[in-house]
Design a protein around this motif. Sequence first.
Motif, short mmCIF file in Angstrom:
data_model
loop_
_atom_site.label_atom_id
_atom_site.label_comp_id
_atom_site.label_asym_id
_atom_site.label_seq_id
_atom_site.Cartn_x
_atom_site.Cartn_y
_atom_site.Cartn_z
N VAL A 15 38.26 52.28 43.39
CA VAL A 15 38.64 50.94 43.86
C VAL A 15 37.41 50.20 44.38
O VAL A 15 37.19 49.03 44.07
N LEU A 16 36.59 50.89 45.16
CA LEU A 16 35.37 50.28 45.70
C LEU A 16 34.43 49.84 44.58
O LEU A 16 33.93 48.71 44.58
N PHE A 17 34.20 50.71 43.60
CA PHE A 17 33.31 50.36 42.49
C PHE A 17 33.89 49.23 41.65
O PHE A 17 33.14 48.41 41.11
N THR A 18 35.21 49.15 41.56
CA THR A 18 35.84 48.04 40.84
C THR A 18 35.55 46.72 41.54
O THR A 18 35.25 45.72 40.88
N THR A 19 35.64 46.70 42.87
CA THR A 19 35.35 45.46 43.59
C THR A 19 33.88 45.08 43.47
O THR A 19 33.55 43.91 43.30
N PHE A 20 32.98 46.08 43.53
CA PHE A 20 31.55 45.79 43.31
C PHE A 20 31.35 45.20 41.92
O PHE A 20 30.60 44.22 41.75
N HIS A 21 32.00 45.79 40.94
CA HIS A 21 31.80 45.34 39.58
C HIS A 21 32.36 43.92 39.36
O HIS A 21 31.71 43.11 38.70
N MET A 22 33.54 43.67 39.89
CA MET A 22 34.10 42.31 39.76
C MET A 22 33.18 41.28 40.40
O MET A 22 32.96 40.19 39.85
N THR A 23 32.65 41.64 41.56
CA THR A 23 31.72 40.74 42.25
C THR A 23 30.50 40.46 41.38
O THR A 23 30.07 39.30 41.23
N ASP A 24 29.94 41.51 40.80
CA ASP A 24 28.75 41.36 39.95
C ASP A 24 29.08 40.55 38.70
O ASP A 24 28.26 39.74 38.25
N ASP A 25 30.26 40.74 38.12
CA ASP A 25 30.67 39.94 36.97
C ASP A 25 30.72 38.45 37.31
O ASP A 25 30.28 37.61 36.53
N ILE A 26 31.24 38.14 38.49
CA ILE A 26 31.33 36.73 38.92
C ILE A 26 29.94 36.16 39.19
O ILE A 26 29.61 35.06 38.75
N VAL A 27 29.10 36.93 39.88
CA VAL A 27 27.74 36.47 40.19
C VAL A 27 26.95 36.21 38.91
O VAL A 27 26.18 35.24 38.83
N ARG A 28 27.13 37.04 37.90
CA ARG A 28 26.40 36.91 36.64
C ARG A 28 27.01 35.87 35.70
O ARG A 28 26.46 35.60 34.64
N GLY A 29 28.17 35.33 36.05
CA GLY A 29 28.82 34.33 35.21
C GLY A 29 29.64 34.92 34.08
O GLY A 29 30.08 34.19 33.20
N MET A 30 29.84 36.23 34.08
CA MET A 30 30.69 36.84 33.04
C MET A 30 32.16 36.53 33.31
O MET A 30 32.97 36.56 32.39
N GLU A 31 32.48 36.30 34.56
CA GLU A 31 33.82 35.84 34.97
C GLU A 31 33.61 34.50 35.65
O GLU A 31 32.60 34.29 36.33
N PRO A 32 34.59 33.59 35.51
CA PRO A 32 34.38 32.24 36.05
C PRO A 32 34.42 32.14 37.57
O PRO A 32 33.92 31.18 38.14
N GLY A 33 34.99 33.13 38.24
CA GLY A 33 35.09 33.04 39.70
C GLY A 33 36.14 32.03 40.14
O GLY A 33 35.99 31.39 41.18
N THR A 34 37.18 31.90 39.36
CA THR A 34 38.26 30.97 39.69
C THR A 34 39.48 31.75 40.17
O THR A 34 39.45 32.98 40.28
N ASP A 37 40.73 34.99 38.54
CA ASP A 37 40.08 36.28 38.82
C ASP A 37 40.76 37.04 39.95
O ASP A 37 40.52 38.24 40.11
N LEU A 38 41.60 36.37 40.70
CA LEU A 38 42.30 37.04 41.80
C LEU A 38 43.45 37.92 41.32
O LEU A 38 44.08 38.59 42.14
N ILE A 39 43.71 37.95 40.02
CA ILE A 39 44.75 38.83 39.48
C ILE A 39 44.42 40.28 39.79
O ILE A 39 45.31 41.13 39.88
N VAL A 40 43.15 40.57 40.00
CA VAL A 40 42.74 41.94 40.29
C VAL A 40 43.20 42.37 41.69
O VAL A 40 43.38 43.57 41.94
N LEU A 41 43.44 41.43 42.59
CA LEU A 41 43.83 41.78 43.96
C LEU A 41 45.15 42.55 44.04
O LEU A 41 45.19 43.63 44.64
N PRO A 42 46.25 42.05 43.45
CA PRO A 42 47.48 42.84 43.52
C PRO A 42 47.36 44.19 42.81
O PRO A 42 47.95 45.18 43.24
N ILE A 43 46.57 44.25 41.76
CA ILE A 43 46.36 45.52 41.06
C ILE A 43 45.67 46.51 41.99
O ILE A 43 46.09 47.67 42.11
N LEU A 44 44.63 46.07 42.68
CA LEU A 44 43.91 46.95 43.60
C LEU A 44 44.76 47.32 44.81
O LEU A 44 44.66 48.45 45.31
N VAL A 45 45.61 46.40 45.26
CA VAL A 45 46.49 46.71 46.40
C VAL A 45 47.49 47.80 46.01
O VAL A 45 47.72 48.75 46.78
#
Length: 143
Positions: A15-34, A37-45
Motif C-alpha cells: 500500500v505504501l509503495f502504491t502511494t509513492f508510485h501514484m505520487t511519482d506518476d502525478i509528478v512526472r505527468g503520467m497521470e493528470p493529477g485530477t 486519480d482519487l479513485i485509488v483512495l477507496p481501493i487503498l482504504v
Amino acid sequence: MKQNVVLTIASLLSVLFTTFHMTDDIVRGMEPGTLSDLIVLPILVVWLYGTLVLAGKRSGYVIILLGSLLGLLVPVIHMKGAGVGGAIAKSSGGFFFIWTLLALGVTALFSIILSARGLWEHLPWRTAAQHKQGAVHEAAIRK
C-alpha cells in the motif's frame, strides 16, 4: 514470525509503495493529477481494512489477494512496451521511480503467495478436518 504478521507487513508495504508510485506518476505527468486519480483512495482504504481489521479472516485474505493482484499489475503495465529504461531512468528521481516499481512488485507478489496460502488453510473442508483431528488428539490425551 507468524504468517499473518508477515502478510500484514508485506501488504502494508505494498500500500505504501502504491502511494509513492501514484505520487511519482502525478509528478512526472503520467497521470493528470485530477479528481479522477482519487479513485485509488477507496481501493487503498479497502486494502488497508482487509489488511488491518480483517487480518487472519477469509475475507481479509481475499481483499489482500485482490489488492495485491492490482499492485502487481502496476510494474507489469509500466514495463510493457518501451519500459522505463530510457528517459525515465535518466531523469531526476528515476532511480526512486524504478525502485518503487520493483519494491511494489516484490511485496505484492509475496502478499499474493501468503494470502493464497492463508485462504488454502481456511478452506471449509480443511478446517473441518483440522477440527476433527484436534478432537481425536484431545481424546487421546485424556486417556
